[in-house]
Structures are given as structure tokens and as C-alpha cells.
Design an enzyme around this catalytic site. Structure first.
Site, PDB file in Angstrom:
ATOM      1  N   ASP A  78      31.195  37.867  41.939  1.00 57.32           N
ATOM      2  CA  ASP A  78      29.981  37.936  42.758  1.00 57.32           C
ATOM      3  C   ASP A  78      30.276  38.526  44.143  1.00 57.32           C
ATOM      4  OD1 ASP A  78      31.233  35.287  43.597  1.00 57.32           O
ATOM      5  OD2 ASP A  78      29.583  35.460  45.019  1.00 57.32           O
ATOM      6  N   ASP A 125      33.242  30.344  41.696  1.00 56.74           N
ATOM      7  CA  ASP A 125      32.069  29.952  42.483  1.00 56.74           C
ATOM      8  C   ASP A 125      31.042  31.070  42.560  1.00 56.74           C
ATOM      9  OD1 ASP A 125      32.791  27.276  43.374  1.00 56.74           O
ATOM     10  OD2 ASP A 125      34.361  28.239  44.546  1.00 56.74           O
ATOM     11  N   GLU A 140      31.138  36.794  55.237  1.00 57.53           N
ATOM     12  CA  GLU A 140      31.680  37.136  53.914  1.00 57.53           C
ATOM     13  C   GLU A 140      30.774  38.123  53.181  1.00 57.53           C
ATOM     14  OE1 GLU A 140      32.237  33.818  51.142  1.00 57.53           O
ATOM     15  OE2 GLU A 140      32.652  35.234  49.551  1.00 57.53           O
ATOM     16  N   ASP A 190      35.754  35.316  38.331  1.00 61.35           N
ATOM     17  CA  ASP A 190      35.683  34.496  39.527  1.00 61.35           C
ATOM     18  C   ASP A 190      34.994  33.176  39.124  1.00 61.35           C
ATOM     19  OD1 ASP A 190      35.369  33.907  42.379  1.00 61.35           O
ATOM     20  OD2 ASP A 190      33.253  34.334  42.026  1.00 61.35           O
ATOM     21  N   LYS A 197      42.519  38.618  46.775  1.00 56.91           N
ATOM     22  CA  LYS A 197      42.758  38.371  45.357  1.00 56.91           C
ATOM     23  C   LYS A 197      43.708  39.407  44.748  1.00 56.91           C
ATOM     24  CE  LYS A 197      38.868  35.411  44.277  1.00 56.91           C
ATOM     25  NZ  LYS A 197      37.746  35.107  43.369  1.00 56.91           N
ATOM     26  N   SER A 257      40.061  32.015  41.305  1.00 50.93           N
ATOM     27  CA  SER A 257      39.115  31.482  42.284  1.00 50.93           C
ATOM     28  C   SER A 257      39.747  31.180  43.639  1.00 50.93           C
ATOM     29  CB  SER A 257      38.508  30.188  41.726  1.00 50.93           C
ATOM     30  OG  SER A 257      37.775  29.525  42.716  1.00 50.93           O
ATOM     31  N   ALA A 258      39.011  31.538  44.673  1.00 46.66           N
ATOM     32  CA  ALA A 258      39.422  31.182  46.030  1.00 46.66           C
ATOM     33  C   ALA A 258      38.896  29.787  46.394  1.00 46.66           C
ATOM     34  CB  ALA A 258      38.892  32.218  47.019  1.00 46.66           C
TER      35      ALA A 258
HETATM   36  P1  TMP Z   1      35.398  31.849  44.413  1.00 49.51           P
HETATM   37  O1  TMP Z   1      36.561  32.790  44.608  1.00 49.51           O
HETATM   38  O2  TMP Z   1      35.575  30.965  43.204  1.00 49.51           O
HETATM   39  O3  TMP Z   1      34.077  32.530  44.429  1.00 49.51           O
HETATM   40  O4  TMP Z   1      35.401  30.822  45.656  1.00 49.51           O
HETATM   41  C1  TMP Z   1      35.217  31.263  46.953  1.00 49.51           C
HETATM   42  C2  TMP Z   1      33.869  30.941  47.514  1.00 49.51           C
HETATM   43  O5  TMP Z   1      33.927  29.682  48.168  1.00 49.51           O
HETATM   44  C3  TMP Z   1      33.462  31.938  48.568  1.00 49.51           C
HETATM   45  O6  TMP Z   1      32.375  32.727  48.138  1.00 49.51           O
HETATM   46  C4  TMP Z   1      33.041  31.113  49.751  1.00 49.51           C
HETATM   47  C5  TMP Z   1      33.046  29.700  49.261  1.00 49.51           C
HETATM   48  N1  TMP Z   1      33.459  28.709  50.271  1.00 49.51           N
HETATM   49  C6  TMP Z   1      32.602  27.647  50.528  1.00 49.51           C
HETATM   50  O7  TMP Z   1      31.529  27.554  49.922  1.00 49.51           O
HETATM   51  N2  TMP Z   1      32.969  26.703  51.439  1.00 49.51           N
HETATM   52  C7  TMP Z   1      34.155  26.759  52.128  1.00 49.51           C
HETATM   53  O8  TMP Z   1      34.442  25.869  52.948  1.00 49.51           O
HETATM   54  C8  TMP Z   1      35.033  27.863  51.849  1.00 49.51           C
HETATM   55  C9  TMP Z   1      36.324  27.973  52.597  1.00 49.51           C
HETATM   56  C10 TMP Z   1      34.655  28.804  50.911  1.00 49.51           C
HETATM   57 MG    MG Z   2      32.532  33.740  43.946  1.00 51.44          MG
END
Ligand code: TMP
Ligand code: MG
Length: 320
Positions: free
Chosen positions: A252, A65, A110, A63, A227, A178-179
Site C-alpha cells: 500500500d 498493515d 509518509e 506488506d 524494505k 512488514s515494518a
Molecule cells: P507495514 O509495513 O506492515 O505496512 O507497517 C508499517 C505501517 O505502520 C506504516 O504504514 C505506518 C504504520 N505505523 C503506525 O500506524 N503507527 C506507528 O507508530 C508506526 C511507527 C507506524
Molecule cells: Mg502497509
């Protein structure tokens, strides 16, 4: 039968136990008090099996973030790829306020240990959809993204360079799943000089018009709890990942655990979860769900140690 005579049986058993210990992975970093494991013995056996198979049979799925990036630094939260877009060059104050309000509403959902992934799923779609619509309305310019990243406080975890360098040296593919926002993610790793050819990314990519203005997001939306669909539709088709049945998975969020669902004929999967937030509420659930849990650890020390062990050949190990 000789094995039924206790005074012979006991030494045989001890020798077997010592032999087993010696063949298990020896990674002192796993003894840190921030490391939690449901079944230490299984973790060691898996790492050892992955080491025997070698780097050529390994893939890493991570992942981004709050996994490859830090959660906080000097008591302040480090921005996610979405939050990096909260920059005066890209969006106006009203939009910034709305995006922050959405974060304050939906992020606690979340990470809520009291709700199931099924409960959270429609709410995550709501969050991502609203944020993406707001971003599109701002007509974000592609040529300003690099500057926004440069001026942000985005930070990869300590030890990130060792991680990326080791994978590239050993020619192990790294799939970043990554989301977040793919264009921003790429810029973060590019500015940290680790966007190597073995790095592959699945994420939400922006779609710009001919003048370089954001007009939509490409493909199917990826949020934290879908995912698995992305793993089955995109990751499973990546040729560089074929023939690599051993997976080191880093995440995470509990939703990150499905990132390896597209790996066909997997042999060994070791999951490492960073527990960044709400430690007391989520510890039990994380220990149940991930093989290795790193509690409030802002570094790549443990993944790096595991990776070093797995990618060290048997000869190197004997020489050491
Ligand atoms: P990731 O899959 O790389 O962890 O990215 C997703 C993360 O992004 C998730 O934990 C929540 C975060 N997120 C924000 O910080 N701000 C936002 O506006 C959105 C939609 C998600
Ligand atoms: Mg993450």
C-alpha cells in the site's frame, strides 16, 4: 510476398489478434472501475506468463498493515500492528497520547505525494525510533499481547481466507514483509486461523527479558522506506523462496515496491498497490509505480482472482 497483399494480410492479422486475446489472461475482476492499470496489455501478458510457469515457480511477497489488513471499517480506521499496542493493558495514557501525536505528525509525511522517499527516510527513522523507545519504557508484557489483539478492532481484508488457503493448498510461499511489529502481526494471523506453515515473516520483533518484559527490538529497524535493505539481507537468503522467479507483490506504500529486490533471477513480477488514502493526490503516482492499482477497495477480490488464474493449471483451464 503474400503478407504484402492487403486482403490476405488483414485476415491473418485478425486471426493473430484473436489468438493473442484468447491466450491472454481472462480475469473479469480486472474490469472493475476501482482497478487502474498503466498498461493493461502488459499486466495480462505477465499474468499469463506466470500461469504458464505454474504455482511451483511462484512466490507472493506482501506488506501487512493496510495491505493484508483493512484500512477502514464502518468509517473508522482499522488499527495497524503498532496501534494495536495502544491498549490500556500494555501502555499508560501519557504514552498513548504521545504515540498518537507522533502518528498525526508523521503519517501525513509518509503518504505525502509531494516528497521523495529520500526526503522521507530520515523522518521515518525518527518516527519508528521514538515509538519503539516509548514502548520499551512501558515494559510491555509478552503474555498480554494476545489479549490486546483480541480486544482490538484489527481486521484482515475481506476474502483473506481464500487468499491464505489458496496459497497453502498450492504450496506457494507467502512472505509477509512488514515494518509493523512482528509479534503482534503473528498474533493477528494466528487469531484469524491463517498462520500456516507456508507463511514467512520479516518484521520488527520484540526482544523480551527472561520474565517476559519488553527490553528492546531485535535486529535492524524496518520502516516503510528501507524494505530494500531487508529484502537484500533477509529475504534473499530464505531457501523456501529459491527457484521461484515469478513474484506477485502486494503493498500500500511506494516503499513496498522494493520488497522483491532480493529475488535473484526474477522472471515476472506483478505489483499490486492498494490506494487507501489521498486518492486524488496519489492516483497518478500509484498508476506510474504499481502495475495494478486498487482504489479504495477493502477486499482481496482482485488479488484472489489473479492468484486463482495463475495457480490454475493449463488442464484445469481447458476443462473449465
Ligand atoms: P507495514 O509495513 O506492515 O505496512 O507497517 C508499517 C505501517 O505502520 C506504516 O504504514 C505506518 C504504520 N505505523 C503506525 O500506524 N503507527 C506507528 O507508530 C508506526 C511507527 C507506524
Ligand atoms: Mg502497509
Amino acid at each position: 510476398m503474400v503478407y504484402h497483399i492487403p486482403w490476405i494480410y488483414t485476415p491473418v492479422r485478425s486471426v493473430l489478434a484473436i489468438w493473442h486475446q484468447l491466450t491472454k489472461a481472462e480475469i473479469p475482476e480486472l474490469a472493475k472501475c476501482s482497478v487502474l492499470m498503466r498498461d493493461r496489455s502488459r499486466v495480462e501478458d505477465t499474468i499469463y506468463a506466470m500461469q504458464r510457469a505454474g504455482a511451483g515457480r511462484l512466490q507472493v511477497i506482501s506488506d501487512f498493515d493496510m495491505t493484508l489488513t483493512r484500512f477502514a471499517h464502518n468509517g473508522k480506521r482499522v488499527p495497524t500492528t503498532h496501534n494495536i499496542l495502544d491498549h490500556r493493558l500494555l501502555i499508560d495514557e501519557d504514552c498513548s497520547k504521545k504515540i498518537r501525536e507522533l502518528l498525526n505528525t508523521y503519517y501525513p509525511i509518509e503518504i505525502d505525494a509531494g516528497r521523495t522517499a529520500e526526503d522521507k527516510l530520515p523522518l521515518m527513522v525518527e518516527w519508528w525510533t521514538q515509538v519503539h523507545e516509548l514502548l520499551i519504557q512501558q515494559r510491555i508484557r509478552k503474555d498480554l499481547l494476545a489479549q490486546a489483539v483480541k480486544e482490538s478492532s484489527a481486521m484482515l481484508r475481506e476474502g483473506y481466507k481464500v487468499f491464505f488457503d489458496r496459497l497453502t493448498e498450492q504450496q506457494v510461499p507467502l512472505l509477509i514483509f512488514s515494518a509493523g511489529v512482528g509479534d503482534v502481526l503473528e498474533e493477528v494471523i494466528r487469531q484469524n486461523n491463517v498462520f500456516y506453515p507456508n507463511v514467512h515473516i520479516i518484521s520488527n520483533y520484540m526482544d523480551f527479558d527472561q520474565t517476559g518484559v519488553l527490553r528492546a527490538f531485535q535486529g535492524q529497524l524496518i520502516h516503510t522506506f528501507n524494505k530494500r535493505e531487508g529484502a537484500l539481507s533477509h529475504a534473499s537468503g530464505l531457501r523456501v523462496l529459491q527457484g521461484r522467479p515469478n513474484v506477485l507483490l502486494l503493498g500500500d506504500s511506494l516503499g513496498d515496491l522494493t520488497m522483491a529486490d532480493g529475488v535473484s533471477e526474477h522472471q515476472n513480477i506483478l505489483t499490486i498497490g492498494f490506494l487507501n488514502d489521498q486518492m486524488d493526490e496519489r492516483k497518478e503516482l500509484y498508476v506510474k509505480s504499481f502495475d495494478v492499482v486498487l482504489v479504495k477497495d477493502e477486499t482481496m477480490e482482485v488479488p484472489n482472482a489473479i492468484l486463482k488464474y495463475i495457480t490454475s493449471s493449463t488442464d484445469n483451464k481447458l476443462d473449465a
